[in-house]
Write an enzyme that holds these catalytic residues in place. Structure first.
Site, PDB file in Angstrom:
ATOM      1  N   GLY A  31      82.567  36.522  11.606  1.00 20.09           N
ATOM      2  CA  GLY A  31      83.428  35.478  11.210  1.00 20.09           C
ATOM      3  C   GLY A  31      82.573  34.610  10.177  1.00 20.09           C
ATOM      4  O   GLY A  31      81.513  34.927   9.663  1.00 20.09           O
ATOM      5  N   ALA A  32      83.187  33.520   9.938  1.00 16.32           N
ATOM      6  CA  ALA A  32      82.572  32.585   8.945  1.00 16.32           C
ATOM      7  C   ALA A  32      82.282  33.310   7.715  1.00 16.32           C
ATOM      8  O   ALA A  32      81.269  33.290   7.117  1.00 16.32           O
ATOM      9  CB  ALA A  32      81.320  31.887   9.390  1.00 16.32           C
ATOM     10  N   HIS A  37      80.946  39.079   2.909  1.00 11.58           N
ATOM     11  CA  HIS A  37      81.932  39.896   3.494  1.00 11.58           C
ATOM     12  C   HIS A  37      82.988  40.354   2.942  1.00 11.58           C
ATOM     13  O   HIS A  37      83.240  41.351   2.886  1.00 11.58           O
ATOM     14  CB  HIS A  37      82.412  38.721   4.679  1.00 11.58           C
ATOM     15  N   GLY A 150      76.156  44.738   5.174  1.00 10.67           N
ATOM     16  CA  GLY A 150      75.566  44.207   4.241  1.00 10.67           C
ATOM     17  C   GLY A 150      74.008  44.522   4.082  1.00 10.67           C
ATOM     18  O   GLY A 150      73.536  44.543   5.295  1.00 10.67           O
ATOM     19  N   LYS A 152      71.859  42.564   3.303  1.00 10.25           N
ATOM     20  CA  LYS A 152      70.945  41.289   3.780  1.00 10.25           C
ATOM     21  C   LYS A 152      70.198  41.630   4.967  1.00 10.25           C
ATOM     22  O   LYS A 152      69.108  41.340   5.232  1.00 10.25           O
ATOM     23  CB  LYS A 152      71.713  40.239   3.543  1.00 10.25           C
ATOM     24  N   LEU A 187      73.749  34.986   0.321  1.00  5.56           N
ATOM     25  CA  LEU A 187      75.013  34.335   0.975  1.00  5.56           C
ATOM     26  C   LEU A 187      74.627  34.741   2.596  1.00  5.56           C
ATOM     27  O   LEU A 187      74.383  35.808   2.934  1.00  5.56           O
ATOM     28  CB  LEU A 187      76.386  34.884   0.547  1.00  5.56           C
TER      29      LEU A 187
END
Ligand code: PAF
Length: 284
Positions: A31-32, A37, A150, A152, A187
């Protein structure tokens, strides 16, 4: 968009898709949600007939109680973003729904190999066991054709690939590029916890990494390592926890640039109290 709260609702939703011959993409998140995302959701929608996004702040992967407590939770806003993005279903269960016997580290020890022992694995004991626990549960519940992650969390993808292979889960893992702010900051849901000053400093992490890729043609691995660490440590409120230049497949450190097919630099920096991770490709 369907909002699914229970495992039963989720499995019935996915079974119905399979019965209709529709392919399914799974996008696991905590979430967030941010544009990173949403890029996974977009990729999943392009590659499948239907997409399920999970929103679950998984307690078993947090080895720090304060980090779990302060992890941002923005469910209503997340639902709106997913609806706009075109996701067909979101799975947003309670902790009790996922761990009816209590949210502790898994009884089953996942064989994650050495990719899980270095970097994040060394700094956050139990973290990857918790990630493997929740991701394998989600995959077993949904039985997706593809699952999206992702880059990241570069190491996480390597660990999940290993978990899927050793657990015999039939799914294709799709890794998606890092999405950055205009100033280069990767991000992350944690970015909202940066103060105004820290937010102004944090893009210096990517600036140091990007510059080091350019300089790497005339420098050794060790020189690049030290240059990046010194440059970031000189930024106000920033402290490098680790910076590892590794073989992108095995995640073993390399001593020279031609030691691996792909060489990746993986970094974790404390910016004030906020732990930021990032990575960059040196050789491919
Ligand atoms: O990358 C994340 O957000 C989490 O580790 C994941 C994969 C959703 C598992 O909780």
């Amino acid at each position: 968009m369907k909002i699914l709260r229970t495992v039963d609702e989720l499995t019935r939703h996915c079974e119905a898709l399979r019965a209709s011959g529709l392919s399914l993409g799974l996008v696991p998140t905590m979430g967030a949600l941010h544009a990173g995302h949403l890029s996974l959701v977009k990729e999943a929608l392009a590659g499948n007939d239907s997409v399920v996004v999970s929103l679950f702040v998984n307690p078993t992967q947090f080895n720090n109680a304060a980090d779990l407590q302060t992890y941002p939770r923005t469910e209503e806003a997340d639902f709106r973003l997913l609806e706009q993005a075109g996701a067909q279903a979101v799975f947003a269960p309670s902790v009790e729904e996922i761990y009816p016997d209590g949210d502790r580290q898994p009884d089953h020890v996942f064989d994650l190999g050495e990719v899980a022992e270095v970097m994040e694995g060394a700094m956050r004991p139990g973290h990857f066991q918790g990630v493997a626990q929740i991701v394998s549960k989600l995959m077993r519940m949904t039985q997706p054709d593809h699952a999206y992650f992702g880059e990241k969390d570069f190491q996480q993808i390597a660990v999940i690939r290993r978990m899927v292979a050793t657990e015999g889960i039939n799914v294709e893992i799709v890794d998606c590029p890092i999405i950055r702010e205009d100033d280069g900051l990767a991000l992350s849901s944690r970015n909202v916890r940066l103060s105004k000053e820290q937010r102004a400093t944090a893009p210096g992490i990517y600036a140091a990494l990007a510059d080091s890729v350019v300089r790497s043609s005339e420098m050794s691995v060790e020189e690049v390592h030290d240059m990046v660490v010194n440059r970031i440590n000189a930024l106000p409120e920033c402290e490098v926890e680790y910076f590892s230049i590794v073989d992108a497949e095995t995640l073993r450190p390399v001593n020279s640039w031609n030691e691996a097919k792909r060489v990746q630099g993986c970094i974790t920096v404390f910016c004030g109290p906020v732990r930021l991770i990032d990575n960059i490709c040196y050789r491919k």
